[in-house]
Motif scaffolding. Structure first.
Motif, PDB file in Angstrom:
ATOM      1  N   LEU A  70       0.817  -1.209   0.000  1.00 51.76           N
ATOM      2  CA  LEU A  70       0.000   0.000   0.000  1.00 51.76           C
ATOM      3  C   LEU A  70       0.853   1.261   0.000  1.00 51.76           C
ATOM      4  O   LEU A  70       0.609   2.198  -0.762  1.00 51.76           O
ATOM      5  N   LEU A  71       1.862   1.275   0.837  1.00 51.86           N
ATOM      6  CA  LEU A  71       2.707   2.464   0.962  1.00 51.86           C
ATOM      7  C   LEU A  71       3.494   2.736  -0.309  1.00 51.86           C
ATOM      8  O   LEU A  71       3.715   3.891  -0.691  1.00 51.86           O
ATOM      9  N   MET A  72       3.878   1.673  -1.006  1.00 52.30           N
ATOM     10  CA  MET A  72       4.718   1.794  -2.203  1.00 52.30           C
ATOM     11  C   MET A  72       3.966   1.473  -3.491  1.00 52.30           C
ATOM     12  O   MET A  72       4.576   1.208  -4.524  1.00 52.30           O
ATOM     13  N   LYS A  73       2.650   1.532  -3.475  1.00 51.73           N
ATOM     14  CA  LYS A  73       1.850   1.137  -4.630  1.00 51.73           C
ATOM     15  C   LYS A  73       2.166   1.944  -5.885  1.00 51.73           C
ATOM     16  O   LYS A  73       2.014   1.467  -7.001  1.00 51.73           O
ATOM     17  N   ASP A  74       2.649   3.175  -5.706  1.00 57.59           N
ATOM     18  CA  ASP A  74       2.909   4.057  -6.846  1.00 57.59           C
ATOM     19  C   ASP A  74       4.387   4.156  -7.210  1.00 57.59           C
ATOM     20  O   ASP A  74       4.809   5.126  -7.850  1.00 57.59           O
ATOM     21  N   LEU A  75       5.174   3.162  -6.850  1.00 55.13           N
ATOM     22  CA  LEU A  75       6.613   3.195  -7.119  1.00 55.13           C
ATOM     23  C   LEU A  75       6.938   3.402  -8.598  1.00 55.13           C
ATOM     24  O   LEU A  75       7.951   4.015  -8.935  1.00 55.13           O
ATOM     25  N   GLY A  76       6.104   2.885  -9.480  1.00 56.16           N
ATOM     26  CA  GLY A  76       6.387   2.993 -10.912  1.00 56.16           C
ATOM     27  C   GLY A  76       5.756   4.193 -11.584  1.00 56.16           C
ATOM     28  O   GLY A  76       5.819   4.322 -12.813  1.00 56.16           O
ATOM     29  N   CYS A  77       5.165   5.099 -10.778  1.00 59.22           N
ATOM     30  CA  CYS A  77       4.331   6.155 -11.369  1.00 59.22           C
ATOM     31  C   CYS A  77       5.108   7.141 -12.233  1.00 59.22           C
ATOM     32  O   CYS A  77       4.537   7.750 -13.142  1.00 59.22           O
ATOM     33  N   SER A  78       6.399   7.311 -11.999  1.00 62.20           N
ATOM     34  CA  SER A  78       7.153   8.283 -12.797  1.00 62.20           C
ATOM     35  C   SER A  78       7.471   7.762 -14.195  1.00 62.20           C
ATOM     36  O   SER A  78       7.781   8.537 -15.099  1.00 62.20           O
ATOM     37  N   SER A  79       7.388   6.454 -14.391  1.00 63.06           N
ATOM     38  CA  SER A  79       7.903   5.845 -15.623  1.00 63.06           C
ATOM     39  C   SER A  79       7.025   6.090 -16.846  1.00 63.06           C
ATOM     40  O   SER A  79       7.480   5.911 -17.976  1.00 63.06           O
ATOM     41  N   ASN A  80       5.758   6.477 -16.645  1.00 62.75           N
ATOM     42  CA  ASN A  80       4.913   6.737 -17.815  1.00 62.75           C
ATOM     43  C   ASN A  80       4.556   8.211 -17.964  1.00 62.75           C
ATOM     44  O   ASN A  80       3.766   8.585 -18.827  1.00 62.75           O
ATOM     45  N   ALA A  81       5.145   9.070 -17.127  1.00 64.36           N
ATOM     46  CA  ALA A  81       4.774  10.489 -17.137  1.00 64.36           C
ATOM     47  C   ALA A  81       5.099  11.160 -18.469  1.00 64.36           C
ATOM     48  O   ALA A  81       4.268  11.880 -19.036  1.00 64.36           O
ATOM     49  N   ALA A  82       6.317  10.939 -18.964  1.00 65.60           N
ATOM     50  CA  ALA A  82       6.708  11.571 -20.226  1.00 65.60           C
ATOM     51  C   ALA A  82       5.828  11.087 -21.374  1.00 65.60           C
ATOM     52  O   ALA A  82       5.453  11.865 -22.266  1.00 65.60           O
ATOM     53  N   ARG A  83       5.498   9.809 -21.356  1.00 70.50           N
ATOM     54  CA  ARG A  83       4.668   9.228 -22.422  1.00 70.50           C
ATOM     55  C   ARG A  83       3.257   9.812 -22.403  1.00 70.50           C
ATOM     56  O   ARG A  83       2.671  10.062 -23.460  1.00 70.50           O
ATOM     57  N   ILE A  84       2.713  10.054 -21.212  1.00 69.38           N
ATOM     58  CA  ILE A  84       1.389  10.668 -21.103  1.00 69.38           C
ATOM     59  C   ILE A  84       1.397  12.066 -21.719  1.00 69.38           C
ATOM     60  O   ILE A  84       0.500  12.436 -22.479  1.00 69.38           O
ATOM     61  N   CYS A  85       2.422  12.837 -21.397  1.00 72.90           N
ATOM     62  CA  CYS A  85       2.532  14.178 -21.983  1.00 72.90           C
ATOM     63  C   CYS A  85       2.635  14.118 -23.499  1.00 72.90           C
ATOM     64  O   CYS A  85       2.010  14.907 -24.213  1.00 72.90           O
ATOM     65  N   GLU A  86       3.404  13.169 -23.992  1.00 75.48           N
ATOM     66  CA  GLU A  86       3.617  13.043 -25.432  1.00 75.48           C
ATOM     67  C   GLU A  86       2.338  12.633 -26.156  1.00 75.48           C
ATOM     68  O   GLU A  86       1.996  13.177 -27.216  1.00 75.48           O
ATOM     69  N   GLU A 139      -4.588  -0.144 -26.697  1.00 76.11           N
ATOM     70  CA  GLU A 139      -3.199  -0.563 -26.538  1.00 76.11           C
ATOM     71  C   GLU A 139      -2.370   0.524 -25.855  1.00 76.11           C
ATOM     72  O   GLU A 139      -1.479   0.222 -25.046  1.00 76.11           O
ATOM     73  N   ILE A 140      -2.667   1.781 -26.159  1.00 74.27           N
ATOM     74  CA  ILE A 140      -1.973   2.883 -25.473  1.00 74.27           C
ATOM     75  C   ILE A 140      -2.219   2.798 -23.972  1.00 74.27           C
ATOM     76  O   ILE A 140      -1.287   2.855 -23.168  1.00 74.27           O
ATOM     77  N   ALA A 141      -3.486   2.653 -23.589  1.00 79.31           N
ATOM     78  CA  ALA A 141      -3.829   2.595 -22.162  1.00 79.31           C
ATOM     79  C   ALA A 141      -3.179   1.384 -21.499  1.00 79.31           C
ATOM     80  O   ALA A 141      -2.649   1.482 -20.381  1.00 79.31           O
ATOM     81  N   ARG A 142      -3.229   0.236 -22.183  1.00 76.17           N
ATOM     82  CA  ARG A 142      -2.643  -0.973 -21.602  1.00 76.17           C
ATOM     83  C   ARG A 142      -1.135  -0.813 -21.401  1.00 76.17           C
ATOM     84  O   ARG A 142      -0.602  -1.173 -20.354  1.00 76.17           O
ATOM     85  N   SER A 143      -0.458  -0.252 -22.397  1.00 75.03           N
ATOM     86  CA  SER A 143       1.001  -0.129 -22.295  1.00 75.03           C
ATOM     87  C   SER A 143       1.410   0.873 -21.225  1.00 75.03           C
ATOM     88  O   SER A 143       2.418   0.686 -20.538  1.00 75.03           O
ATOM     89  N   LEU A 144       0.632   1.943 -21.059  1.00 71.85           N
ATOM     90  CA  LEU A 144       0.939   2.921 -20.004  1.00 71.85           C
ATOM     91  C   LEU A 144       0.828   2.285 -18.621  1.00 71.85           C
ATOM     92  O   LEU A 144       1.686   2.493 -17.755  1.00 71.85           O
TER      93      LEU A 144
END
Length: 455
Positions: A70-86, A139-144
């Motif tokens: 629970l505390l670390m559930k968002d550990l990977g959250c930074s990895s798709n940020a640039a792709r979302i902006c793009e 596919e975009i949503a799944r890959s993100l």
């Protein structure tokens, strides 16, 4: 079970030991920034989910692993940020925050995408982005989601957590009815920790935005679709008591979650583990932008070299390396629209960018054992002439430790690719830095940098 638990291996009164919960709860505030969530979201989700686990009667070790999922559930959250902006031509923080309120209904998803994609972009770019999403949306949503969840699971393992915790993070966006992502698994095939974490996350988001009734209504609406019905029953039972919500809103919620960690499972962290934690969060930081891959650990390497050149003691050099690796953790609070902008930042954007140094100080300052590192790392953009930020410190007040990190950060920023220019060769980078010696850069640090980067 955590790999390398230290609670029995070291004396309890050692000054160099600190609770793992204290460290990771502090770092969870950085994850909140990246997800565009109100401060304390991961902490509150941990409190909610652990209470659900207790109501289910989970054994102590399962509760301990659930607690850290629970505390670390968002550990990977930074990895798709640039792709979302793009892809969406949108502020990643705002996009992520607002999307959490979408219930998954196709019509609502499409409405969200159409109203959030490229609203400030030129018309032709906006049309092109929407056309791409219409064509490739699933596919975009799944890959993100896959990028986010798999990366989070990998980092959890680097933090020495078991596969149970890693799998719990990896399955965060799976839904009870099989409509989730990235794998579309359903029912009991979804790890229990994932099911609890998703429920706890949604409860906090809707409670924080609209209050307890809204949170409970959302749980009822998604029972059997997103959420495991048994978990919903357990949650609604404990949510029927006023003290559940009173405690959730209490200003000492962080202290409350420390108390919720199963007593026999409290984990203390030694020097080697601190190194691993710093390195793991360095990867979280660098994943935010394609232009910063490896930056944090490279700055740490340069700091190691300069410390050795200047005759620093090993223990102080080790501490400073951690500060160097974590110096940009505040950048998790900066949108990739700003971080990856190919042109000059405007005044408002520059103010947001500068604020990352303050965030670094605040996040590291939450951890008792990192307290001395907080001011050192947060001052890496200060200048000897007093014109730096965030505090306008000068040669009298900027420590030697900070001066070392500053020159290493400066050098790596020049010799790496940036959105507005390509990487520079060593000689050109050193020439630029040399022009700032005495004004921004300490001469001893510059000489050491020249020495350790000689080819």
């Amino acid at each position: 079970m955590l790999h390398g638990r230290f609670s029995d291996a070291f004396p309890q009164d050692s000054e160099r030991l600190v609770s793992l919960a204290e460290i990771l709860s502090a770092f969870s505030y950085a994850l909140d920034l990246t997800e565009g969530q109100p401060e304390g979201h991961c902490v509150r989700s941990c409190w909610i989910g652990t209470r659900i686990g207790q109501a289910l009667g989970l054994p102590e070790n399962d509760l301990w692993e659930l607690y850290y999922t629970l505390l670390m559930k968002d550990l990977g959250c930074s990895s798709n940020a640039a792709r979302i902006c793009e892809l969406y031509l949108a502020d990643d923080h705002r996009f992520k925050h607002d999307y959490k309120f979408v219930d998954g209904n196709l019509g609502n998803v499409l409405k969200f995408v159409f109203t959030r994609t490229g609203t400030d972009a030129p018309f032709t770019r906006r049309v092109g982005a929407i056309a791409n999403i219409l064509k490739n949306g699933p596919e975009i949503a799944r890959s993100l989601v896959e990028t986010r969840c798999m990366r989070g699971a990998d980092i959890a393992r680097q933090l020495r957590f078991s596969d149970n915790v890693a799998d719990g993070i990896a399955g965060l966006d799976e839904h009870w009815d099989g409509s989730g992502k990235p794998n579309g698994v359903a029912g009991d095939a979804i790890p229990l920790f994932s099911r609890v974490a998703l429920l706890a996350q949604i409860v906090d988001i809707f409670w924080k935005a609209n209050g307890r009734e809204a949170a409970c209504d959302e749980v009822k609406a998604r029972t059997g679709s997103w959420f495991d019905p048994e978990l919903c029953t357990a949650f609604l039972a404990i949510a029927g008591k006023d003290d559940f919500w009173t405690d959730l809103a209490a200003p000492d919620i962080e202290q409350q979650i420390f108390a919720l960690e199963p007593a026999q499972q409290v984990t203390l962290v030694d020097e080697d583990y601190l190194d691993d934690i710093a390195s793991a969060f360095g990867q979280v930081i660098d994943a935010k932008s394609p232009y910063t891959s490896g930056h944090s650990n490279r700055v740490g390497d340069y700091v190691d070299g300069i410390c050795a050149h200047l005759g620093y003691a090993d223990d102080r050099s080790r501490t400073l390396r951690r500060a160097a690796i974590l110096h940009d953790i505040g950048k998790l609070g900066v949108s990739n629209l700003i971080l990856d902008k190919p042109g000059k930042l405007d005044e408002e954007e520059w103010a947001i960018m500068r604020d990352h140094a303050r965030h670094t100080t605040e996040i590291l300052g939450r951890i008792s054992i990192f307290e001395d590192m907080a001011a050192i790392a947060g001052a890496h953009h200060e200048r000897l002439d007093g014109t730096g930020y965030p505090l306008g410190l000068d040669a009298v007040t900027i420590s030697m430790d900070t001066r070392i990190i500053s020159v290493c950060d400066f050098y790596d920023a020049l010799v790496a690719d940036r959105p507005y220019r390509g990487a520079m060769p060593r000689e050109k980078a050193l020439t630029i830095i040399k022009e700032e010696v005495g004004a921004a850069i300490d001469p001893r640090c510059f000489e050491a940098l020249e020495a350790i980067t000689e080819q």
